[in-house]
Design a protein around this motif. Structure first.
Motif, short mmCIF file in Angstrom:
data_model
loop_
_atom_site.label_atom_id
_atom_site.label_comp_id
_atom_site.label_asym_id
_atom_site.label_seq_id
_atom_site.Cartn_x
_atom_site.Cartn_y
_atom_site.Cartn_z
N VAL A 112 28.66 -56.58 6.48
CA VAL A 112 27.86 -57.18 5.93
C VAL A 112 26.59 -56.48 5.75
N ALA A 113 26.00 -55.69 6.75
CA ALA A 113 24.79 -54.77 6.78
C ALA A 113 25.03 -53.78 5.67
N TYR A 114 26.34 -53.08 5.34
CA TYR A 114 26.65 -52.23 4.34
C TYR A 114 26.42 -53.10 3.15
N LEU A 115 26.90 -54.01 2.75
CA LEU A 115 27.02 -54.63 1.35
C LEU A 115 25.68 -55.35 1.04
N PHE A 116 24.84 -55.84 2.25
CA PHE A 116 23.79 -56.36 1.85
C PHE A 116 22.24 -55.81 2.31
N LEU A 117 22.36 -54.79 3.12
CA LEU A 117 21.15 -53.81 3.47
C LEU A 117 21.28 -52.59 2.72
N MET A 118 22.40 -52.10 2.58
CA MET A 118 22.61 -50.54 2.32
C MET A 118 22.00 -50.34 0.55
N PRO A 119 22.15 -51.41 -0.35
CA PRO A 119 21.92 -51.36 -1.96
C PRO A 119 20.36 -51.26 -1.58
N PHE A 120 19.68 -51.91 -0.91
CA PHE A 120 18.24 -51.87 -0.81
C PHE A 120 17.30 -51.06 0.28
N TRP A 121 18.38 -50.28 0.66
CA TRP A 121 17.72 -49.45 1.81
C TRP A 121 16.42 -48.46 1.11
N SER A 122 15.47 -48.36 2.13
CA SER A 122 14.25 -47.65 1.94
C SER A 122 13.70 -47.53 3.29
N PRO A 123 12.87 -46.43 3.23
CA PRO A 123 12.01 -46.09 4.50
C PRO A 123 11.55 -47.41 5.41
N GLN A 124 10.95 -48.39 4.69
CA GLN A 124 10.45 -49.44 5.25
C GLN A 124 11.31 -50.27 5.95
N ILE A 125 12.58 -50.64 5.16
CA ILE A 125 13.65 -51.46 5.63
C ILE A 125 14.43 -50.57 6.82
N ASN A 126 14.26 -49.42 6.73
CA ASN A 126 14.84 -48.38 7.92
C ASN A 126 14.12 -48.69 9.11
N GLY A 127 12.58 -48.87 8.81
CA GLY A 127 11.86 -48.93 10.11
C GLY A 127 11.78 -50.41 10.83
N ILE A 128 12.11 -51.29 9.80
CA ILE A 128 12.31 -52.70 10.38
C ILE A 128 13.56 -52.73 11.03
N VAL A 129 14.64 -52.29 10.40
CA VAL A 129 15.85 -52.48 11.05
C VAL A 129 15.91 -51.85 12.40
N MET A 130 15.24 -50.77 12.65
CA MET A 130 15.00 -50.21 13.88
C MET A 130 14.55 -50.51 14.87
N ALA A 131 13.48 -51.19 14.48
CA ALA A 131 12.62 -52.12 15.40
C ALA A 131 13.31 -53.39 15.85
N ALA A 132 14.01 -53.95 14.95
CA ALA A 132 14.99 -55.12 15.47
C ALA A 132 15.89 -54.95 16.14
N VAL A 133 16.67 -53.67 15.96
CA VAL A 133 17.97 -53.27 16.92
C VAL A 133 17.38 -53.12 18.23
N ALA A 134 16.05 -52.29 18.24
CA ALA A 134 15.66 -52.03 19.83
C ALA A 134 15.22 -53.36 20.22
N GLY A 135 14.82 -54.49 19.62
CA GLY A 135 14.70 -55.68 20.45
C GLY A 135 15.71 -56.32 20.77
N ILE A 136 17.04 -56.32 19.89
CA ILE A 136 18.35 -56.78 20.50
C ILE A 136 18.85 -56.28 21.44
#
Length: 271
Positions: free
Chosen positions: A204-228
């Motif tokens: 799901v991450a590959y299909l819905f996140l990767m097509p829109f991947w950018s430095p800001q999405i990368n930062g948001i995802v890393m912060a959210a993963v850290a929270g998890i």
């Protein structure tokens, strides 16, 4: 991103998810839980997750978000993403009744004490399997995106850490089903299949996140993963180790986990 990186990330997420099968095998074969080893392993997993979250993911997320949004807005975005990740996994925990939550169950001995009411046990096993499926989905996204964006120095320890924490969850699924049905095969496969939600989360991450991947999405995802990962460590891994009564082994594992991941990060620093 190259196809090799994508395939490697999927492979690591699959390995982490299938560790539930290891827990199931242990539960169906072992008579007793090795509490010292379990507590040490849970502490090790927590040490890796906490160190990576605070020393790698959050600083990198801050850099990426500050560069795109500016220092103040970038920091605010980081905070929202970090606590948003915590909020997501908290909501999942809150929606699952405590007796059926795989994060609330203990070792082989305690689960064996439930042997008695077969229909109730079978229902418990199924509900725990579904609960585990719900927990593993965001963990799959976390494992996959970490592997995609942070390199092998972080991806390999995180895969190992998530795999370790999936082993007790495999026990939580398989033992009630085995005692209800008498079938080791059914207990194993239901536990094994519940772990496949992690690679599903990766897909799901590959299909819905990767097509829109950018430095800001990368930062948001890393912060959210850290929270998890911080939530998993302080809500599940360390309390579970403490309940087994081997406090010093869990702390030793925690410290060693931090040492191991910091060593990995040190040797992979680009010079």
């Amino acid at each position: 991103m190259s196809q090799n990186i994508v395939l490697l990330s999927f492979g690591m997420t699959l390995i982490a998810g299938l560790a539930t099968g290891i827990g199931s095998s242990i539960a169906l074969l072992a008579k007793r839980t090795n509490k010292k080893f379990l507590c040490f392993s849970l502490g090790l997993s927590a040490g890796v997750m906490l160190y990576v979250s605070f020393m790698d993911l959050i600083p990198n997320a801050k850099d990426a978000l500050s560069l795109y949004y500016g220092e103040r807005t970038g920091m605010l975005t980081l905070m929202l993403a970090f606590f948003g990740g915590m909020g997501l996994i908290t909501i999942i925990d809150f929606l699952i009744p405590q007796p059926n939550n795989p994060h609330e169950l203990q070792g082989v001995e305690e689960l064996n004490r439930q042997n008695g009411k077969q229909n109730s046990l079978y229902r418990t096993g199924i509900v725990v399997a579904l609960s585990l499926t719900a927990h593993n989905f965001p963990e799959g996204i976390a494992a996959f995106t970490t592997a995609m964006t942070s390199g092998l120095s972080v991806a390999i320890p995180i895969t190992i850490a998530i795999a370790i924490h999936n082993i007790p969850e495999g026990i939580a699924v398989s033992v009630p089903i085995y005692h209800a049905t008498g079938s080791r095969k059914k207990a194993f496969w239901l536990s094994f299949l519940s772990g496949l939600t992690e690679p599903l989360g990766a897909l799901v991450a590959y299909l819905f996140l990767m097509p829109f991947w950018s430095p800001q999405i990368n930062g948001i995802v890393m912060a959210a993963v850290a929270g998890i990962m911080v939530y998993i460590s302080v809500d599940e891994l360390l309390p579970t180790a403490e309940r087994h009564g081997e406090h010093h082994f869990s702390i030793a594992g925690l410290i060693l986990g931090m040492i191991l991941i910091s060593t990995c990060l040190f040797f992979f620093i680009e010079t």
